[in-house]
Design a protein around this motif. Structure first.
Motif, PDB file in Angstrom:
ATOM      1  N   LEU A 148       0.819  -1.210   0.000  1.00  0.00           N
ATOM      2  CA  LEU A 148       0.000   0.000   0.000  1.00  0.00           C
ATOM      3  C   LEU A 148       0.855   1.263   0.000  1.00  0.00           C
ATOM      4  O   LEU A 148       0.350   2.351  -0.263  1.00  0.00           O
ATOM      5  CB  LEU A 148      -0.938   0.010   1.211  1.00  0.00           C
ATOM      6  N   ASN A 149       2.138   1.118   0.298  1.00  0.00           N
ATOM      7  CA  ASN A 149       3.056   2.250   0.198  1.00  0.00           C
ATOM      8  C   ASN A 149       3.380   2.460  -1.278  1.00  0.00           C
ATOM      9  O   ASN A 149       3.895   1.553  -1.935  1.00  0.00           O
ATOM     10  CB  ASN A 149       4.334   1.945   0.992  1.00  0.00           C
ATOM     11  N   PRO A 150       3.099   3.644  -1.826  1.00  0.00           N
ATOM     12  CA  PRO A 150       3.318   3.852  -3.263  1.00  0.00           C
ATOM     13  C   PRO A 150       4.747   3.593  -3.712  1.00  0.00           C
ATOM     14  O   PRO A 150       4.979   3.232  -4.870  1.00  0.00           O
ATOM     15  CB  PRO A 150       2.934   5.321  -3.462  1.00  0.00           C
ATOM     16  N   PHE A 151       5.714   3.762  -2.825  1.00  0.00           N
ATOM     17  CA  PHE A 151       7.099   3.456  -3.199  1.00  0.00           C
ATOM     18  C   PHE A 151       7.232   1.989  -3.565  1.00  0.00           C
ATOM     19  O   PHE A 151       7.832   1.636  -4.592  1.00  0.00           O
ATOM     20  CB  PHE A 151       8.059   3.802  -2.059  1.00  0.00           C
ATOM     21  N   PHE A 152       6.687   1.104  -2.740  1.00  0.00           N
ATOM     22  CA  PHE A 152       6.819  -0.330  -3.013  1.00  0.00           C
ATOM     23  C   PHE A 152       5.957  -0.771  -4.194  1.00  0.00           C
ATOM     24  O   PHE A 152       6.299  -1.717  -4.901  1.00  0.00           O
ATOM     25  CB  PHE A 152       6.486  -1.138  -1.758  1.00  0.00           C
ATOM     26  N   THR A 153       4.844  -0.086  -4.408  1.00  0.00           N
ATOM     27  CA  THR A 153       4.035  -0.381  -5.590  1.00  0.00           C
ATOM     28  C   THR A 153       4.835  -0.096  -6.858  1.00  0.00           C
ATOM     29  O   THR A 153       4.876  -0.906  -7.793  1.00  0.00           O
ATOM     30  CB  THR A 153       2.755   0.469  -5.586  1.00  0.00           C
ATOM     31  N   ALA A 154       5.493   1.063  -6.887  1.00  0.00           N
ATOM     32  CA  ALA A 154       6.311   1.418  -8.049  1.00  0.00           C
ATOM     33  C   ALA A 154       7.512   0.480  -8.171  1.00  0.00           C
ATOM     34  O   ALA A 154       7.915   0.118  -9.284  1.00  0.00           O
ATOM     35  CB  ALA A 154       6.776   2.867  -7.932  1.00  0.00           C
ATOM     36  N   LEU A 155       8.090   0.092  -7.046  1.00  0.00           N
ATOM     37  CA  LEU A 155       9.224  -0.829  -7.070  1.00  0.00           C
ATOM     38  C   LEU A 155       8.814  -2.172  -7.660  1.00  0.00           C
ATOM     39  O   LEU A 155       9.529  -2.749  -8.495  1.00  0.00           O
ATOM     40  CB  LEU A 155       9.770  -1.017  -5.656  1.00  0.00           C
ATOM     41  N   ALA A 156       7.652  -2.674  -7.238  1.00  0.00           N
ATOM     42  CA  ALA A 156       7.174  -3.956  -7.756  1.00  0.00           C
ATOM     43  C   ALA A 156       6.952  -3.889  -9.265  1.00  0.00           C
ATOM     44  O   ALA A 156       7.268  -4.842  -9.998  1.00  0.00           O
ATOM     45  CB  ALA A 156       5.883  -4.362  -7.047  1.00  0.00           C
ATOM     46  N   ARG A 157       6.429  -2.764  -9.738  1.00  0.00           N
ATOM     47  CA  ARG A 157       6.223  -2.600 -11.179  1.00  0.00           C
ATOM     48  C   ARG A 157       7.559  -2.624 -11.924  1.00  0.00           C
ATOM     49  O   ARG A 157       7.688  -3.257 -12.985  1.00  0.00           O
ATOM     50  CB  ARG A 157       5.483  -1.289 -11.445  1.00  0.00           C
ATOM     51  N   ALA A 158       8.558  -1.949 -11.379  1.00  0.00           N
ATOM     52  CA  ALA A 158       9.873  -1.923 -12.015  1.00  0.00           C
ATOM     53  C   ALA A 158      10.500  -3.311 -12.033  1.00  0.00           C
ATOM     54  O   ALA A 158      11.121  -3.716 -13.024  1.00  0.00           O
ATOM     55  CB  ALA A 158      10.781  -0.935 -11.290  1.00  0.00           C
ATOM     56  N   VAL A 159      10.335  -4.056 -10.940  1.00  0.00           N
ATOM     57  CA  VAL A 159      10.861  -5.424 -10.872  1.00  0.00           C
ATOM     58  C   VAL A 159      10.191  -6.297 -11.931  1.00  0.00           C
ATOM     59  O   VAL A 159      10.850  -7.044 -12.658  1.00  0.00           O
ATOM     60  CB  VAL A 159      10.637  -6.012  -9.459  1.00  0.00           C
ATOM     61  N   GLU A 160       8.870  -6.199 -12.017  1.00  0.00           N
ATOM     62  CA  GLU A 160       8.142  -7.022 -12.985  1.00  0.00           C
ATOM     63  C   GLU A 160       8.550  -6.685 -14.423  1.00  0.00           C
ATOM     64  O   GLU A 160       8.751  -7.583 -15.251  1.00  0.00           O
ATOM     65  CB  GLU A 160       6.642  -6.824 -12.809  1.00  0.00           C
ATOM     66  N   ASP A 161       8.686  -5.406 -14.735  1.00  0.00           N
ATOM     67  CA  ASP A 161       9.067  -4.998 -16.091  1.00  0.00           C
ATOM     68  C   ASP A 161      10.441  -5.544 -16.470  1.00  0.00           C
ATOM     69  O   ASP A 161      10.633  -6.071 -17.577  1.00  0.00           O
ATOM     70  CB  ASP A 161       9.073  -3.470 -16.203  1.00  0.00           C
ATOM     71  N   GLU A 162      11.407  -5.421 -15.560  1.00  0.00           N
ATOM     72  CA  GLU A 162      12.761  -5.878 -15.868  1.00  0.00           C
ATOM     73  C   GLU A 162      12.820  -7.407 -15.931  1.00  0.00           C
ATOM     74  O   GLU A 162      13.509  -7.969 -16.793  1.00  0.00           O
ATOM     75  CB  GLU A 162      13.750  -5.354 -14.814  1.00  0.00           C
ATOM     76  N   ALA A 163      12.094  -8.063 -15.040  1.00  0.00           N
ATOM     77  CA  ALA A 163      12.081  -9.532 -15.063  1.00  0.00           C
ATOM     78  C   ALA A 163      11.503 -10.043 -16.375  1.00  0.00           C
ATOM     79  O   ALA A 163      12.041 -10.972 -16.997  1.00  0.00           O
ATOM     80  CB  ALA A 163      11.269 -10.058 -13.879  1.00  0.00           C
ATOM     81  N   ARG A 164      10.419  -9.429 -16.828  1.00  0.00           N
ATOM     82  CA  ARG A 164       9.793  -9.856 -18.082  1.00  0.00           C
ATOM     83  C   ARG A 164      10.754  -9.668 -19.252  1.00  0.00           C
ATOM     84  O   ARG A 164      10.814 -10.495 -20.166  1.00  0.00           O
ATOM     85  CB  ARG A 164       8.515  -9.055 -18.316  1.00  0.00           C
ATOM     86  N   ALA A 165      11.528  -8.591 -19.216  1.00  0.00           N
ATOM     87  CA  ALA A 165      12.481  -8.334 -20.292  1.00  0.00           C
ATOM     88  C   ALA A 165      13.558  -9.411 -20.375  1.00  0.00           C
ATOM     89  O   ALA A 165      14.147  -9.626 -21.435  1.00  0.00           O
ATOM     90  CB  ALA A 165      13.130  -6.962 -20.096  1.00  0.00           C
ATOM     91  N   HIS A 166      13.786 -10.112 -19.269  1.00  0.00           N
ATOM     92  CA  HIS A 166      14.785 -11.187 -19.235  1.00  0.00           C
ATOM     93  C   HIS A 166      14.150 -12.580 -19.306  1.00  0.00           C
ATOM     94  O   HIS A 166      14.840 -13.580 -19.085  1.00  0.00           O
ATOM     95  CB  HIS A 166      15.625 -11.075 -17.966  1.00  0.00           C
ATOM     96  N   GLY A 167      12.849 -12.636 -19.563  1.00  0.00           N
ATOM     97  CA  GLY A 167      12.190 -13.925 -19.701  1.00  0.00           C
ATOM     98  C   GLY A 167      11.740 -14.554 -18.401  1.00  0.00           C
ATOM     99  O   GLY A 167      11.468 -15.757 -18.349  1.00  0.00           O
TER     100      GLY A 167
END
Length: 330
Positions: free
Chosen positions: A70-89
């Motif tokens: 619920l902390n917007p910092f961690f929400t944005a962090l999770a989005r960044a993690v997911e985007d980079e992970a997807r880029a690496h398969g």
């Protein structure tokens, strides 16, 4: 080392029931759940057998456990993690600890049972026994944002906010503020301690007082920010500026200031650590310290994939920036 079958035998249940308890399945009766948990504690069982298999059986899945979604910092962090992970398969399985160590342990156990390839953790505290144990078991792991000092073998991808906090205190000083209060994070977290120490050090550098009654420990939640601000404003000599060391506590502080019919920054200035989009739309916009959240998420994923694929991974420290806005007087 005890295995899941040993736990089942000790608790007089099936292996499937033990698995359901480990995964928090709601269908298990409370008495059975307590018996299984007691057996786990007595035998010292940990899912290390699954953890060891991660070195050879790849699922192209990463685990991410954050402190509070619920902390917007961690929400944005999770989005960044997911985007980079997807880029690496890779795909990402997510767990929200809600700032609770027990819930964090639950998510870590569950993710290991699901045979993730590696784990990203933002620890709820600086001494988490299960996370420390898993770190020593050979599971590829990276700490992001927060870390555990007792796990030097785990790379840390984090932001050093000390220079930005010094810049904030300098900014407040130049605006004429002399009585500065701080709402710190929990003393059990590395980020909470670092930000508090940086603020007090910056006060000392300017020769500003740092009385204990201008410091209040919060829990990175809005409610604690509001309670701390209420205490500050009830002082015979209230502070001229309040620094909340996280965005939710800053929003709580603003709620309390407004509830008293006071105005930011006319009656009290306000600043926050962790810039969020909401701060642009508050009245007035809030001065904040911005972390490079996207770079944190991307760097953490790259470091974890290096470990998974057998390459060394170094820690990464990024820099935060002060974003001055009208909440401090300009």
């Amino acid at each position: 080392m005890a295995g899941i079958k040993d736990v089942a035998a000790r608790a007089r249940v099936s292996v499937a029931t033990v698995s359901r308890v480990l995964n928090g399945h709601p269908a298990v009766r409370p008495g059975t759940r307590e018996r299984v948990r007691a057996a786990i504690d007595e035998l010292g069982y940990r899912p290390n057998g699954v953890a060891r298999s991660l070195r050879t059986d790849h699922t192209s899945t990463l685990g991410l456990v954050v402190s509070d979604v619920l902390n917007p910092f961690f929400t944005a962090l999770a989005r960044a993690v997911e985007d980079e992970a997807r880029a690496h398969g890779y795909s990402v399985v997510f767990g929200n600890a809600d700032e609770q160590s027990a819930l964090q342990d639950h998510h870590v156990r569950t993710l290991l049972e699901r045979r993730i390839d590696g784990l990203l953790v933002s620890p709820t505290a600086d001494s988490a026994s299960l996370v420390t144990e898993v770190a020593g078991s050979g599971v590829p792991m990276v700490f992001v944002d927060r870390w555990i000092a007792g796990c030097p073998q785990v790379p840390v991808v984090r932001t050093d906010g000390r220079a930005a906090i010094a810049a904030l205190v300098d900014h407040l000083h130049r605006l004429g503020h002399r009585r500065l209060a701080v709402i710190t994070g929990p003393a059990t977290t590395t980020t909470g301690n670092e930000r508090a120490e940086a603020f007090l050090g910056a006060l000392a550098a300017h020769g500003l007082p740092a009385p204990a009654h201008y410091r209040e420990e919060g829990d990175f939640q809005a409610g604690s920010g509001r309670r701390a601000t209420a205490r500050f404003l009830d002082l015979p000599e209230p502070p001229e500026a309040i620094f909340a060391t996280d965005n939710l506590m800053a929003l709580g502080a603003m709620d309390e200031i407004r509830a008293r019919g006071l105005r930011v920054p006319d009656d009290v200035a306000l600043a926050a650590f962790d810039d969020i989009p909401w701060f642009l739309h508050t009245d007035p916009p809030v001065t904040a310290i911005a972390q490079p959240t996207e770079a944190l998420g991307h760097g953490a994923v790259r470091a974890l994939i290096d470990l998974i694929e057998g390459r060394p991974a170094a820690s990464l420290t990024l820099t935060a920036d002060l974003v001055p806005r009208r909440s401090c007087g300009e």
